[in-house]
Design a protein around this motif. Structure first.
Motif, mmCIF file in Angstrom:
data_model
loop_
_atom_site.group_PDB
_atom_site.id
_atom_site.type_symbol
_atom_site.label_atom_id
_atom_site.label_comp_id
_atom_site.label_asym_id
_atom_site.label_seq_id
_atom_site.Cartn_x
_atom_site.Cartn_y
_atom_site.Cartn_z
ATOM 1 N N UNK A 15 0.826 -1.206 0.000
ATOM 2 C CA UNK A 15 0.000 0.000 0.000
ATOM 3 C C UNK A 15 0.863 1.259 0.000
ATOM 4 N N UNK A 16 1.946 1.257 0.787
ATOM 5 C CA UNK A 16 2.851 2.420 0.780
ATOM 6 C C UNK A 16 3.402 2.647 -0.626
ATOM 7 N N UNK A 17 3.811 1.575 -1.289
ATOM 8 C CA UNK A 17 4.349 1.682 -2.648
ATOM 9 C C UNK A 17 3.294 2.221 -3.610
ATOM 10 N N UNK A 18 2.059 1.739 -3.469
ATOM 11 C CA UNK A 18 0.980 2.205 -4.323
ATOM 12 C C UNK A 18 0.767 3.709 -4.136
ATOM 13 N N UNK A 19 0.700 4.157 -2.892
ATOM 14 C CA UNK A 19 0.489 5.579 -2.639
ATOM 15 C C UNK A 19 1.684 6.409 -3.098
#
Length: 125
Positions: A15-19
Motif C-alpha cells: 500500500x505504501x508503494x501504491x500511494x
C-alpha cells in the motif's frame, strides 16, 4: 458514505508503494496540527493510515484509527482527522478524479470539535 477496512500488516509495504506511485506526499499530523472539517463535492478519497494513531470524523461518526486502517470515502463525505495525544498520525491520500484536487475541497469549519474520550481538543490545545 464511507467504509473503514483494517489491512493486514504484511500488505502495508504494498500500500505504501501504491500511494508513492500515486504521487501525493504523506500528510503528517501532530496533536497541534489544524483539524478542519472538509468535504469534496465531486471527488472520492482513499486514505491509508500509514503510521500512528488518532481519530477521524466521517459524516459525524467519530472513531479511533490506527496504522493499517484504509478509509474509503465517497464524494460529499464530511471528514476531519486528529492525531493522538503522543506521536504523529501519518496519512496517505488519493483523491479521484485527481484533476479536481485543487478546486474540490470545501472547508466547513477550521476547528472541528471531536467529542470522543481522549480526542476532545479546543483551539490552542
Amino acid at each position: 458514505m464511507y467504509q473503514v477496512v483494517s489491512i493486514d500488516e504484511p500488505m502495508w509495504p504494498s500500500l505504501r508503494e501504491m500511494f508513492d506511485e500515486l504521487g501525493e506526499p504523506p500528510q503528517v499530523l501532530t496533536r497541534d496540527s489544524p483539524h478542519p472539517l472538509v468535504v469534496h463535492e465531486v471527488m472520492g478519497q482513499l486514505t491509508f493510515v500509514q503510521e500512528g494513531s488518532g481519530f477521524i470524523s466521517l459524516d459525524g461518526d467519530e472513531r479511533a484509527v490506527k496504522a493499517g486502517d484504509l478509509l474509503i470515502l465517497s464524494s460529499r463525505c464530511e471528514h476531519a482527522f486528529l492525531s493522538a495525544v503522543d506521536g504523529e498520525l501519518v496519512l496517505r491520500h488519493w483523491h479521484w478524479p485527481a484533476a479536481l484536487l485543487e478546486t474540490d475541497r470545501k472547508i466547513l469549519t477550521w476547528d472541528y470539535r471531536f467529542s470522543l474520550p481522549g480526542a476532545a481538543v479546543s483551539a490552542g490545545d
